[in-house]
Every structure is written in C-alpha cells, then in structure tokens.
Design a protein around this motif. Sequence first.
Motif, short mmCIF file in Angstrom:
data_model
loop_
_atom_site.label_atom_id
_atom_site.label_comp_id
_atom_site.label_asym_id
_atom_site.label_seq_id
_atom_site.Cartn_x
_atom_site.Cartn_y
_atom_site.Cartn_z
N GLN A 182 0.79 -1.23 0.00
CA GLN A 182 0.00 0.00 0.00
C GLN A 182 0.83 1.28 0.00
O GLN A 182 0.27 2.38 0.00
N GLY A 183 2.15 1.14 0.03
CA GLY A 183 2.99 2.33 0.06
C GLY A 183 3.37 2.71 1.48
O GLY A 183 2.68 2.35 2.45
N GLU A 184 4.45 3.47 1.62
CA GLU A 184 4.97 3.80 2.95
C GLU A 184 3.98 4.60 3.80
O GLU A 184 4.01 4.52 5.02
N ASP A 185 3.11 5.38 3.16
CA ASP A 185 2.21 6.23 3.92
C ASP A 185 0.91 5.53 4.30
O ASP A 185 0.09 6.10 5.03
N LYS A 186 0.71 4.27 3.84
CA LYS A 186 -0.53 3.56 4.15
C LYS A 186 -0.31 2.16 4.72
O LYS A 186 -1.22 1.62 5.35
N GLU A 187 0.85 1.56 4.47
CA GLU A 187 1.10 0.19 4.93
C GLU A 187 1.23 0.19 6.45
O GLU A 187 2.13 0.81 7.02
N HIS A 188 0.33 -0.53 7.13
CA HIS A 188 0.24 -0.44 8.58
C HIS A 188 1.54 -0.83 9.28
O HIS A 188 1.95 -0.18 10.25
N LEU A 189 2.18 -1.89 8.84
CA LEU A 189 3.39 -2.33 9.51
C LEU A 189 4.54 -1.35 9.30
O LEU A 189 5.38 -1.16 10.19
N VAL A 190 4.58 -0.70 8.15
CA VAL A 190 5.59 0.33 7.91
C VAL A 190 5.35 1.51 8.84
O VAL A 190 6.28 2.03 9.47
N LEU A 191 4.09 1.94 8.95
CA LEU A 191 3.76 3.05 9.84
C LEU A 191 4.10 2.72 11.29
O LEU A 191 4.63 3.56 12.02
N PHE A 192 3.79 1.48 11.70
CA PHE A 192 4.13 1.06 13.06
C PHE A 192 5.64 1.11 13.28
O PHE A 192 6.12 1.64 14.29
N ALA A 193 6.40 0.54 12.34
CA ALA A 193 7.85 0.47 12.51
C ALA A 193 8.47 1.87 12.57
O ALA A 193 9.36 2.14 13.38
N LYS A 194 8.00 2.76 11.71
CA LYS A 194 8.53 4.13 11.73
C LYS A 194 8.25 4.82 13.05
O LYS A 194 9.11 5.54 13.60
N GLN A 195 7.05 4.62 13.58
CA GLN A 195 6.69 5.24 14.86
C GLN A 195 7.50 4.63 15.99
O GLN A 195 8.00 5.33 16.88
N TYR A 196 7.65 3.31 15.99
CA TYR A 196 8.40 2.62 17.04
C TYR A 196 9.87 3.02 17.01
O TYR A 196 10.50 3.16 18.06
N LEU A 197 10.38 3.26 15.83
CA LEU A 197 11.79 3.60 15.68
C LEU A 197 12.12 4.95 16.32
O LEU A 197 13.26 5.18 16.75
N LYS A 198 11.13 5.83 16.41
CA LYS A 198 11.36 7.15 17.01
C LYS A 198 11.78 7.04 18.48
O LYS A 198 12.57 7.85 18.96
#
Length: 254
Positions: A182-198
């Motif tokens: 779904q792309g970086e701005d919609k893929e749930h696991l990508v969004l989770f990983a980016k947030q967790y990485l912060k």
Amino acid sequence: MAERTNIYFISDAHLGSLAVDHRRMQERRLVSFLDSIKDQAEAIYLLGDMFDFWYEYGRVVPKGFTRFLGKLSELTDSGIEVHYFTGNHDIWCYSYLEEECGVILHRKPETIALHDKTFFMAHGDGLGDPNMMFHFLRGVFHNKLCQWLFKWLHPDLGMTFGLNWAKHSRLKRPDGKELPYQGEDKEHLVLFAKQYLKTHPDIDYFLFGHRHIELDLMLSGHTRMLILGDWIQSFAYATFDGEQLYFSNYEEGA
C-alpha cells in the motif's frame, strides 16, 4: 560438519488451509527447506501462522502436519534453537509445541539481540492497524474465557469451524489474494515500525509476517524492515549470517 552460524526467518505457511490445493506438496517443500539448512542453522525463527488453524485441546492436537512437526523435533533435538511466534491463526498454541517439539514459544513481539544486531520481531497482526472489527475479533480470540468455552466443542466440530472460518477469510478477498503493498504512507506495519523507531532508534532490523507480501525497505541509515512473504506462493525466507541479512526465495533442488 560446517559450523552452524546462520539464523533463518520464515512466516505464514498456513499448513492445512482448505483454500490451498497443494497442501501436501506445500508441507513437503517446507520440510525440504528446513532439511536443507539444518547443517548451517544456529537458530530458526518462525514468525507465525505456520498453521492455518491450530487449537490444542487438553489431550488432542490437530490432525496432520506430521512431517513438519517431526522435522521441528529433529532440529531441536540436534541443538538448533527453533523460535515460534504465534500469529492470528495459531493463537491457541499452549504447551504441545514446546513440550513435544522443543520449540521456544513467543506470544508477543520481541526485541532480540542476535550477534551484535538488534532485531524487532513479531507476526504483525494488529500492529498499526486501525480496523476496529479486526481488533474486536482479535480480542475475542485472545480472551481466556472465550478460549475456555471453545475447548468444550468436540475437536471435530472445533477444527471444522476454525478451518472453514480461515478459508472463508481468505476466499472473500479478490482472487483470494492479499492486498498488494500500500505504500509507505498507508502500509500499517511500515507506519508502526517508523513510529516505534522514534523511541527505539537502536533497532537494526524489523521482521514481520502476516501480510503475505515481500517487502525490503530501509527506514533509516541503519534500520531495515522486512515483511517475509509466505510459504504458499513465494516461499520466501531471510538469512542472517552474523553480519548481513539476505532475503531469498527457496527453489527446491537449486
């Protein structure tokens, strides 16, 4: 015998699925892969949904999977660590796989140091997903009272219900396939990983299953994320040799 230094990661075989026509061949290919890596494997991580539906009654486990379960037992008997993360299709693993097959069971996401790298691993269901119905059903499936009530169904009824539920869930999708990336701005696991990485910038690798897509994405200068595909169509796996992580597809006999 060569020194065992490699660590392998696979996910989502959904063994026993009524929506898969080549079930026996699929299990044989999985066992063939595990046999092919046994002399190089230091550890193997199974990131969930290896079974399409698994429920352990007090003295009864699901029919089938003898080749796979036997291979897991052979691997652990030889000293290879096999880690099993429960997914949304095999939540109901209790003690059988640990006691009889020697695997190490994980029921939640884990941050694990492997050599000098830090891995965040999970099946991936529910992470970053805002779908309220999915979270409601997930809560029901994890509820201890609901699990206790389900066990009073005769195993023939319980397994038939579970396997048909899983089949319906898969076949209601277009062509029975998962949604594409779904792309970086919609893929749930990508969004989770980016947030967790912060808040956890020390993570070197995020590894997930669940989505049945192959994704290899750099999230920062040193942090990489993989979604491990499946063992129904793509037969994908990752290998960590202590320094580098490689993403591959298994070809039997290659």
